[in-house]
Scaffold this motif. Sequence first.
Motif, PDB file in Angstrom:
ATOM      1  N   ASN A 138       0.845  -1.184   0.000  1.00 17.56           N
ATOM      2  CA  ASN A 138       0.000   0.000   0.000  1.00 17.56           C
ATOM      3  C   ASN A 138       0.891   1.248   0.000  1.00 17.56           C
ATOM      4  O   ASN A 138       1.501   1.580   1.016  1.00 17.56           O
ATOM      5  CB  ASN A 138      -0.899  -0.009   1.243  1.00 17.56           C
ATOM      6  CG  ASN A 138      -1.923   1.092   1.231  1.00 17.56           C
ATOM      7  OD1 ASN A 138      -1.814   2.047   0.472  1.00 17.56           O
ATOM      8  ND2 ASN A 138      -2.915   0.956   2.086  1.00 17.56           N
ATOM      9  N   PRO A 139       0.972   1.956  -1.147  1.00 19.86           N
ATOM     10  CA  PRO A 139       1.888   3.113  -1.194  1.00 19.86           C
ATOM     11  C   PRO A 139       1.417   4.298  -0.346  1.00 19.86           C
ATOM     12  O   PRO A 139       2.237   5.051   0.170  1.00 19.86           O
ATOM     13  CB  PRO A 139       1.924   3.478  -2.677  1.00 19.86           C
ATOM     14  CG  PRO A 139       0.675   2.915  -3.250  1.00 19.86           C
ATOM     15  CD  PRO A 139       0.325   1.714  -2.422  1.00 19.86           C
ATOM     16  N   ILE A 140       0.113   4.462  -0.172  1.00 22.74           N
ATOM     17  CA  ILE A 140      -0.388   5.565   0.644  1.00 22.74           C
ATOM     18  C   ILE A 140       0.010   5.353   2.096  1.00 22.74           C
ATOM     19  O   ILE A 140       0.471   6.279   2.773  1.00 22.74           O
ATOM     20  CB  ILE A 140      -1.916   5.712   0.495  1.00 22.74           C
ATOM     21  CG1 ILE A 140      -2.253   6.115  -0.937  1.00 22.74           C
ATOM     22  CG2 ILE A 140      -2.465   6.719   1.487  1.00 22.74           C
ATOM     23  CD1 ILE A 140      -3.717   6.159  -1.231  1.00 22.74           C
ATOM     24  N   ARG A 141      -0.139   4.119   2.582  1.00 27.24           N
ATOM     25  CA  ARG A 141       0.246   3.821   3.963  1.00 27.24           C
ATOM     26  C   ARG A 141       1.755   3.996   4.140  1.00 27.24           C
ATOM     27  O   ARG A 141       2.225   4.499   5.150  1.00 27.24           O
ATOM     28  CB  ARG A 141      -0.193   2.397   4.317  1.00 27.24           C
ATOM     29  CG  ARG A 141       0.055   1.967   5.735  1.00 27.24           C
ATOM     30  CD  ARG A 141      -0.612   2.868   6.752  1.00 27.24           C
ATOM     31  NE  ARG A 141      -2.047   2.821   6.664  1.00 27.24           N
ATOM     32  CZ  ARG A 141      -2.823   2.195   7.522  1.00 27.24           C
ATOM     33  NH1 ARG A 141      -2.311   1.576   8.542  1.00 27.24           N
ATOM     34  NH2 ARG A 141      -4.118   2.219   7.362  1.00 27.24           N
ATOM     35  N   LEU A 142       2.536   3.603   3.123  1.00 30.75           N
ATOM     36  CA  LEU A 142       3.978   3.786   3.179  1.00 30.75           C
ATOM     37  C   LEU A 142       4.338   5.266   3.285  1.00 30.75           C
ATOM     38  O   LEU A 142       5.193   5.656   4.088  1.00 30.75           O
ATOM     39  CB  LEU A 142       4.652   3.180   1.949  1.00 30.75           C
ATOM     40  CG  LEU A 142       6.157   3.427   1.825  1.00 30.75           C
ATOM     41  CD1 LEU A 142       6.892   2.729   2.937  1.00 30.75           C
ATOM     42  CD2 LEU A 142       6.652   2.976   0.470  1.00 30.75           C
ATOM     43  N   LEU A 143       3.661   6.109   2.505  1.00 29.38           N
ATOM     44  CA  LEU A 143       3.921   7.545   2.571  1.00 29.38           C
ATOM     45  C   LEU A 143       3.528   8.127   3.930  1.00 29.38           C
ATOM     46  O   LEU A 143       4.237   8.964   4.485  1.00 29.38           O
ATOM     47  CB  LEU A 143       3.172   8.273   1.454  1.00 29.38           C
ATOM     48  CG  LEU A 143       3.695   8.050   0.036  1.00 29.38           C
ATOM     49  CD1 LEU A 143       2.774   8.716  -0.974  1.00 29.38           C
ATOM     50  CD2 LEU A 143       5.102   8.585  -0.097  1.00 29.38           C
ATOM     51  N   GLN A 144       2.397   7.669   4.463  1.00 29.86           N
ATOM     52  CA  GLN A 144       1.954   8.158   5.765  1.00 29.86           C
ATOM     53  C   GLN A 144       2.962   7.798   6.859  1.00 29.86           C
ATOM     54  O   GLN A 144       3.364   8.651   7.650  1.00 29.86           O
ATOM     55  CB  GLN A 144       0.590   7.572   6.119  1.00 29.86           C
ATOM     56  CG  GLN A 144      -0.551   8.091   5.285  1.00 29.86           C
ATOM     57  CD  GLN A 144      -1.843   7.322   5.538  1.00 29.86           C
ATOM     58  OE1 GLN A 144      -1.827   6.212   6.067  1.00 29.86           O
ATOM     59  NE2 GLN A 144      -2.966   7.908   5.148  1.00 29.86           N
ATOM     60  N   VAL A 145       3.366   6.533   6.893  1.00 27.65           N
ATOM     61  CA  VAL A 145       4.303   6.078   7.919  1.00 27.65           C
ATOM     62  C   VAL A 145       5.656   6.763   7.748  1.00 27.65           C
ATOM     63  O   VAL A 145       6.279   7.193   8.727  1.00 27.65           O
ATOM     64  CB  VAL A 145       4.445   4.539   7.879  1.00 27.65           C
ATOM     65  CG1 VAL A 145       5.582   4.066   8.757  1.00 27.65           C
ATOM     66  CG2 VAL A 145       3.141   3.887   8.308  1.00 27.65           C
ATOM     67  N   SER A 146       6.095   6.899   6.502  1.00 26.41           N
ATOM     68  CA  SER A 146       7.383   7.559   6.252  1.00 26.41           C
ATOM     69  C   SER A 146       7.350   9.010   6.707  1.00 26.41           C
ATOM     70  O   SER A 146       8.300   9.500   7.322  1.00 26.41           O
ATOM     71  CB  SER A 146       7.729   7.498   4.767  1.00 26.41           C
ATOM     72  OG  SER A 146       7.835   6.180   4.339  1.00 26.41           O
TER      73      SER A 146
END
Length: 200
Positions: free
Chosen positions: A123-131
């Motif tokens: 999930n790229p959106i979750r990756l961006l959020q966590v990052s």
Amino acid sequence: MGDCSSSSSSSYVHKSLGGGSVADLLLWRNPSGAVILLVSSTVFWFLFERAGYSILSFVSNVLLLLVAILFLWAKSASLLNRPLPPVPNMEIPEGFAVKAADDILVLINHVLSIASDITIARNPIRLLQVSFVLWAISYVGTLINSLTLVYIVILLSLSLPVVYEKYQEHIDDKLNSTSKVIRSISRKILMPVSKDKKYQ
């Protein structure tokens, strides 16, 4: 009508903060408790941050003073035929330990589900959020030490819920418009990625 909506938003904020004594404290419905929290956190921050007192020496000195007072009280009580000092039963109840373990288990499972969402579901959106959150924590950590950060969190927790309760409609409108802008930007960023996958 405005009075009814303000009372419903007030109860919504109170319920979302847990609805108990913590919510009363954060919303300043218990003003003496909120003032005690604010003053004590300011004193502790000043002692440890500005005066250069270390936490270990502070705890050690407080415990030394407490033990000396209890010892002298117990000795004088036996000499003067007075009652012994009221020392509470120093045990952690089993129910409290089980509840704390359950809460920690829920937190760990939530973190693991986020990690699974990033690695397995990609999930790229979750990756961006966590990052972004981890980067923000790292950046703030380089600017401020942890004790000052805890003090700022206490100040914000005593002020933000009250401000949100008072201006909930305006804040919700601004947050909704900001959320729409962020979603449109994230869609524009993720669209080329999905088109590249189709062509491969």
